[in-house]
Design an enzyme around this catalytic site. Sequence first.
Site, PDB file in Angstrom:
ATOM      1  N   HIS A   1       0.866  -1.235  -0.066  1.00 38.21           N
ATOM      2  CA  HIS A   1       0.148  -0.015  -0.018  1.00 38.21           C
ATOM      3  C   HIS A   1       0.834   1.216   0.143  1.00 38.21           C
ATOM      4  CE1 HIS A   1      -3.766  -2.340   0.753  1.00 38.21           C
ATOM      5  NE2 HIS A   1      -4.201  -1.323   0.372  1.00 38.21           N
TER       6      HIS A   1
ATOM      7  N   LYS B   1      -9.904  -6.766   8.783  1.00 41.07           N
ATOM      8  CA  LYS B   1     -10.629  -7.233   9.920  1.00 41.07           C
ATOM      9  C   LYS B   1     -10.234  -5.770  10.712  1.00 41.07           C
ATOM     10  CE  LYS B   1      -6.633  -9.082  12.444  1.00 41.07           C
ATOM     11  NZ  LYS B   1      -6.391  -8.235  13.649  1.00 41.07           N
TER      12      LYS B   1
END
Lengths: 183, 283
Positions: free
Chosen positions: A37, A102
């Site tokens: 990322h 999550k």
Amino acid sequence: MTKKINLPITDNDIKNLKAGDNVLLTGSIITGRDAAHKRLFELIQNNKPLPVDITGELIYYVGPAPAKPGYAVGPAGPTSSYRMDKYAPSLLDLGLKGMIGKGARNRDVIDAIVRNRGVYLVAIGGAAALIAKSIKKEELLCYEDLGTEAIRRYTVEDFPCIVAIDSNGNNVYETEPLKYKKN
Amino acid sequence: MEIRRIKAKTVTDTVKKLFMDCNYFIGKDIMSALENAKENESSPVGKSVLSQIIENDIIAAKEEVPLCQDTGMAILFVEYGDKVIIEDGNFDDAVNEGVRRAYTDGYLRKSVVSDPVFDRTNTNDNTPAIIHTKIVKGNQIKIIAGGKGFGSENMSAIKMLTPSYGIEGVKKFILDTVQIAGPNPCPPIVVGVGIGGTFERAAQLAKKATFRPIDIRNEDERYAKLENELLEEINKMGFGPAGLGGNTTALGVNVETSPTHIAGMPVAVNICCHAARHASAVI
């Protein structure tokens, strides 16, 4: 209720997903976590092309364990999503449809989900061996030098997840714990 | 007591087996707590999450694959007998070789980077391990080893409380830390608390507390009571399994303590996910 979705996910699929729905995904998703990322984000900031087309994709925040011989993939459960909060809005603005991870997201990510009519799905943290059963194939896309953090394409069948934040911004992490809070 | 010579390879082989075992086989204490929680969980989603975690842990043990992809940083608490000599090497090197082999031969994930800020280059063998060694009397080496994932490690905290905070201040800091962690550390969690000592001793005790089986209470009944009270309070928070709501936010709270300074009362909270992995051996 459980909804089966064939990928790539459509705008109509996303519109019909409500926070709390159980979802089984079949098709292909891409993977990426912290280091990948960071690289994608730096390219975006410098107006450079990305090494992988994220348009219409779902990205799974995962760094798998190595596969034992005879296995398509090693254990591959979700990693904590909040570490990607800095990067997720830019990717959504570029056409990413959603994320699978999550844990909670910050306001910027929720706003970007609503703005782009995207979705945030969660898989069960720590259920890596079980989740891996629904991943049938993996293919390296880029950033091989990052090892477990490389960007891969997973072919999944009935990959189990839950809608955590839907396209209207409804958020199970805000609503559900309150129902069981006792003090 | 006579000097005892132990081969470096014995240390390496033992450490290798401990890290493979703890990553494949969840402890009986955790499995039993998960099963009890599943019976008592009032949220249907929470019940389903607990069933899936149990199913996952059964698959991992049966197929000898890691139960979580984050097989952690390798941590060892060692009680090293002062009459032991490693005859053909160095203890820390032998331990790191065991970690290297476990993570390579055992298909465990390599999650360690060499430099925390600038390079962040993966060492590709999960070394170096974090080794806490205490020299004790005797001619044995006792090792408790565990792999610690960082989803929960990142939710940990330490605070240098001072004596006037009292027990209420201690409880508040622990509960605040769990509240802030919320759904992120893969609940149901195990909470390790270290109270006393110095800044670093409190943190080390908190980690050690997470390596204690959750069905064993502190020997001091005042701290055993504190453990029970904290568990009850945490399970009123509502986060539940996977943070999706429910009354099972924690499986256990373990508190360890140490003498401290007249001016201090440090409290460290080390949060561990439901994959609370540890294994022990005596050489």
